[in-house]
Design a protein around this motif. Structure first.
Motif, PDB file in Angstrom:
ATOM      1  N   TYR A 136     -56.200  13.066 -11.117  1.00 15.45           N
ATOM      2  CA  TYR A 136     -54.866  12.891 -11.617  1.00 15.45           C
ATOM      3  C   TYR A 136     -54.648  11.453 -12.083  1.00 15.45           C
ATOM      4  O   TYR A 136     -54.113  11.204 -13.149  1.00 15.45           O
ATOM      5  CB  TYR A 136     -53.841  13.284 -10.552  1.00 15.45           C
ATOM      6  N   CYS A 137     -55.027  10.505 -11.225  1.00 17.85           N
ATOM      7  CA  CYS A 137     -54.822   9.087 -11.554  1.00 17.85           C
ATOM      8  C   CYS A 137     -55.563   8.701 -12.827  1.00 17.85           C
ATOM      9  O   CYS A 137     -55.028   8.013 -13.687  1.00 17.85           O
ATOM     10  CB  CYS A 137     -55.265   8.198 -10.398  1.00 17.85           C
ATOM     11  N   GLU A 138     -56.822   9.110 -12.934  1.00 16.72           N
ATOM     12  CA  GLU A 138     -57.603   8.777 -14.123  1.00 16.72           C
ATOM     13  C   GLU A 138     -56.994   9.374 -15.387  1.00 16.72           C
ATOM     14  O   GLU A 138     -57.021   8.755 -16.446  1.00 16.72           O
ATOM     15  CB  GLU A 138     -59.040   9.255 -13.955  1.00 16.72           C
ATOM     16  N   ALA A 139     -56.434  10.550 -15.271  1.00 21.80           N
ATOM     17  CA  ALA A 139     -55.856  11.219 -16.439  1.00 21.80           C
ATOM     18  C   ALA A 139     -54.531  10.598 -16.873  1.00 21.80           C
ATOM     19  O   ALA A 139     -54.134  10.733 -18.029  1.00 21.80           O
ATOM     20  CB  ALA A 139     -55.656  12.708 -16.140  1.00 21.80           C
ATOM     21  N   HIS A 140     -53.834   9.923 -15.971  1.00 21.47           N
ATOM     22  CA  HIS A 140     -52.488   9.444 -16.274  1.00 21.47           C
ATOM     23  C   HIS A 140     -52.310   7.930 -16.227  1.00 21.47           C
ATOM     24  O   HIS A 140     -51.188   7.445 -16.331  1.00 21.47           O
ATOM     25  CB  HIS A 140     -51.482  10.117 -15.327  1.00 21.47           C
ATOM     26  N   THR A 141     -53.388   7.189 -16.076  1.00 21.80           N
ATOM     27  CA  THR A 141     -53.262   5.737 -16.037  1.00 21.80           C
ATOM     28  C   THR A 141     -53.376   5.144 -17.439  1.00 21.80           C
ATOM     29  O   THR A 141     -53.841   5.793 -18.368  1.00 21.80           O
ATOM     30  CB  THR A 141     -54.313   5.101 -15.091  1.00 21.80           C
ATOM     31  N   THR A 142     -52.940   3.908 -17.577  1.00 23.93           N
ATOM     32  CA  THR A 142     -53.038   3.189 -18.840  1.00 23.93           C
ATOM     33  C   THR A 142     -54.508   3.036 -19.214  1.00 23.93           C
ATOM     34  O   THR A 142     -55.330   2.727 -18.347  1.00 23.93           O
ATOM     35  CB  THR A 142     -52.395   1.793 -18.688  1.00 23.93           C
ATOM     36  N   PRO A 143     -54.845   3.232 -20.478  1.00 22.10           N
ATOM     37  CA  PRO A 143     -56.250   3.066 -20.886  1.00 22.10           C
ATOM     38  C   PRO A 143     -56.736   1.634 -20.648  1.00 22.10           C
ATOM     39  O   PRO A 143     -55.958   0.681 -20.676  1.00 22.10           O
ATOM     40  CB  PRO A 143     -56.234   3.374 -22.381  1.00 22.10           C
ATOM     41  N   GLN A 144     -58.014   1.508 -20.433  1.00 18.82           N
ATOM     42  CA  GLN A 144     -58.642   0.211 -20.209  1.00 18.82           C
ATOM     43  C   GLN A 144     -58.625  -0.607 -21.496  1.00 18.82           C
ATOM     44  O   GLN A 144     -58.890  -0.089 -22.572  1.00 18.82           O
ATOM     45  CB  GLN A 144     -60.085   0.451 -19.765  1.00 18.82           C
ATOM     46  N   SER A 145     -58.314  -1.901 -21.383  1.00 15.55           N
ATOM     47  CA  SER A 145     -58.320  -2.762 -22.564  1.00 15.55           C
ATOM     48  C   SER A 145     -59.753  -2.966 -23.048  1.00 15.55           C
ATOM     49  O   SER A 145     -60.715  -2.764 -22.295  1.00 15.55           O
ATOM     50  CB  SER A 145     -57.700  -4.125 -22.236  1.00 15.55           C
TER      51      SER A 145
END
Length: 105
Positions: A1-10
């Motif tokens: 869930y966290c990986e799917a909904h977190t801000t993308p990596q810069s």
């Protein structure tokens, strides 16, 4: 869930993660994307004037924490391994955080 909904990596953090995996013996020591985003969130919510980080490794967490510093804030980070200094300084500069991060080797 966290990986799917977190801000993308810069892009800078992606490059740092890649170089860490390619050039260090223990890349699992790096904070990584999810932990980094959490550190950025905490720092942004608290807006600290100063942060002390003991153990910089390649600088991933330092960059994440420094993004949330208050105006004029400074992150002090200590790394005993001189061999990592070039990677740390390279990515601090790429992130444009030279004025917010003080590295001690």
């Amino acid at each position: 869930y966290c990986e799917a909904h977190t801000t993308p990596q810069s892009e800078v953090l992606y490059e740092l993660e890649r170089e860490t995996n390619l050039k260090t013996l223990a890349p699992q020591m790096m904070s990584g994307h999810l932990q980094g985003q959490f550190l950025t969130l905490l720092s942004t919510l608290m807006r600290p004037q100063a942060i002390l980080e003991i153990g910089t490794f390649t600088g991933y967490a330092a960059i994440c924490l420094a993004q949330g510093l208050a105006d004029g804030g400074l992150l002090h980070t200590i790394e005993p391994n001189r061999e990592l200094e070039h990677i740390i300084r390279k990515y601090i500069a790429k992130a444009g955080l030279q004025e917010k991060i003080q590295l001690y080797i």
